[in-house]
Every structure is written in C-alpha cells, then in structure tokens.
Enzyme design. Structure first.
Site, mmCIF file in Angstrom:
data_model
loop_
_atom_site.group_PDB
_atom_site.id
_atom_site.type_symbol
_atom_site.label_atom_id
_atom_site.label_comp_id
_atom_site.label_asym_id
_atom_site.label_seq_id
_atom_site.Cartn_x
_atom_site.Cartn_y
_atom_site.Cartn_z
ATOM 1 N N LYS A 96 0.880 -1.172 0.000
ATOM 2 C CA LYS A 96 0.000 0.000 0.000
ATOM 3 C C LYS A 96 0.917 1.221 0.000
ATOM 4 O O LYS A 96 1.609 1.489 0.983
ATOM 5 C CB LYS A 96 -0.912 0.013 1.218
ATOM 6 C CG LYS A 96 -1.819 1.237 1.276
ATOM 7 C CD LYS A 96 -2.797 1.135 2.428
ATOM 8 C CE LYS A 96 -3.697 2.366 2.428
ATOM 9 N NZ LYS A 96 -3.165 3.452 3.286
ATOM 10 N N ALA A 184 -9.557 6.069 3.644
ATOM 11 C CA ALA A 184 -9.368 7.260 4.479
ATOM 12 C C ALA A 184 -10.590 8.166 4.507
ATOM 13 O O ALA A 184 -11.263 8.375 3.500
ATOM 14 C CB ALA A 184 -8.154 8.075 4.040
ATOM 15 N N GLY A 185 -10.856 8.692 5.704
ATOM 16 C CA GLY A 185 -11.908 9.683 5.890
ATOM 17 C C GLY A 185 -13.267 9.141 6.266
ATOM 18 O O GLY A 185 -14.188 9.917 6.516
#
Length: 260
Positions: A96, A184-185
């Site tokens: 990643k 993410a988020g």
C-alpha cells in the site's frame, strides 16, 4: 467476491492494525469485521525489536493476508526503500503505497506517488496507491501498472465521510475494470455503505474502528454496512428525483377525493 491482483476475497472490508487500545482488541476487531486483508506498517513491525515480533505473531494468528504500507513516507526514495524492506520482511510483493505531501492534511503527493508507483511496478510489486479522488491522477496510476486504486473519501482520520461524491462516481464510471477502494476519511458505517453503493469494490478503515468506544462492536457494524452497500448497488438503486413521485396508486381512490 472481490479480486485483488488476481486473488479472490469474500470480504470487501480491509482494516488497519494501528491505534487499538490493546493487541487483544485489535485481534477481536479484525475477526468481528470479517476482514481478510490487514494493513501493517513496516515502522510498527520493526520498532522495538521484541515488541515487533509479538505484534507480527498476533497478525499471523489471524490467518489474514498482510498488506504492508509505506505510512509516514514523504519522498519517493523513502517510499520505494520502505516498500523493498517490507517485501523482504513480510514476504509479499503487495504494497500500500503512501507518499505524503502535506503534514496538516496528510494529502498525498500525487506527483511523487505516480513516480514511486511506476518504479515499484517495474520492480515487480503489486501497488495499492493511496491517492486523492482526482481522475487524472488515477488514470496515471493505472497507466503505470496499478491494478488497484485507493482514493480517499476525506483526509485521513477526519471521519467526514465522502466529501466529493461526484468525483468518486466518475472514477467508477471511467475505470470499470480497476479495483477501486475508498481509503481514508470514513467515520461511520453509513459512510462505508455509501461508498459501496457507488460501486466501489471495497473500503479500507482503521481509525473509525480503532478509536470507537467499542471497537469490536463497531467492526461488526462496518461489516454489515459494507455488505448492505454492496447488495444495494447490485440490486440497482433508484435514481434521485428533484420532485415528488407518488408511490400509492390512484386506481380505486374514492371518488370524493377527486372532487375539487
């Protein structure tokens, strides 16, 4: 089933291994999520010697596929070096890829990201790049050889959910053959469901589960949300409308209702 670089998985929920209250809670949360792919930081694994060995043993006990990451890297050279060390340590060519461009927003350095991805793909890696929702960046990553693209929903750890739905929908429309993961988020199970409803193949979570009051229960909630979102997408969601549309048929309506 979802395909990652030629391998089939039943879970569409990828999960991170950092920030948990204890190693035992981390293990229980990963099990509750039903996750088959777990991200691991090379820096976490190599820090502290014996502590790193214990952490790695806990991950191995879960029987999951490990996805090492280059978290914290801010230059192309640092990210590439970290990826190569991770391949040697974890015995996997999956990485990643993160190249951070701004300390406050943790926004990816997309120029450096494409450069690093190109170098790693040429070196035999299967690169999972963490990027913004910008279509042109995603297309450059695909051109570089990435089979997976991982755009953010919002800045890391912000828990804001999807902030640019149209851009994510465009990514799905323009990259139909690429495995897309919202990374993410995301802060709530409903955010994860929304990503799957857009047709994304999976989501990657960490903070939303690790920092929940009950991480294990929250992991289970995200598992159900991801499953519901995928079923909704495959079932065919109705289009949104600007005006009302009656759901009750007018046939058989008493005649006096029609009298003005």
């Amino acid at each position: 089933m979802v395909n990652f670089c030629g391998k089939e998985f039943s879970s569409r929920l990828l999960i991170g291994s950092a920030l948990y209250e204890s190693p035992a809670i981390m293990q229980d949360a990963i099990r509750a999520a039903g996750a088959e792919i777990v991200t691991v930081s090379l820096r976490r694994e190599t820090a502290g010697g014996k502590a790193g060995d214990v952490f790695w043993s806990l991950i191995r006990e879960l029987g999951v596929t490990v996805l090492p990451n280059t978290a914290g890297c801010r230059t192309v050279r640092e990210a590439v070096t970290t990826a190569r060390l991770a391949r040697e340590l974890f015995g996997t060519s999956w990485i990643k890829l993160e190249v951070i461009g701004d300390n406050d927003t943790l926004q990816p350095d997309v120029v450096g990201l494409v450069e690093a991805a190109t170098e790693l793909v040429n070196d035999g890696f299967e690169v999972f790049p963490y990027c913004t929702e910008d279509l042109s960046v995603a297309m450059r990553l695909v051109d570089a050889g990435c089979k997976v693209v991982m755009p953010w929903a919002a800045p890391i750890g912000s828990a804001r959910g999807i902030t640019n739905r149209d851009a994510l929908r465009l990514l799905r429309d323009r990259l139909p053959d690429i495995t897309l993961v919202v990374d993410a988020g995301l802060g709530a199970p409903s955010h994860a469901a929304a990503a799957l409803e857009l047709g994304f193949d999976a989501v990657l979570l960490n903070t939303a589960i690790a920092k929940a009051a009950d991480s294990v229960a929250m992991a289970g909630a995200f598992k159900l949300a991801v499953e519901a979102g995928r079923i909704a997408y495959e079932s065919g969601l109705m289009d949104a409308r600007d005006f009302a549309s009656p759901s009750t048929p007018v046939i058989g309506t008493p005649f006096w209702h029609a009298v003005s």
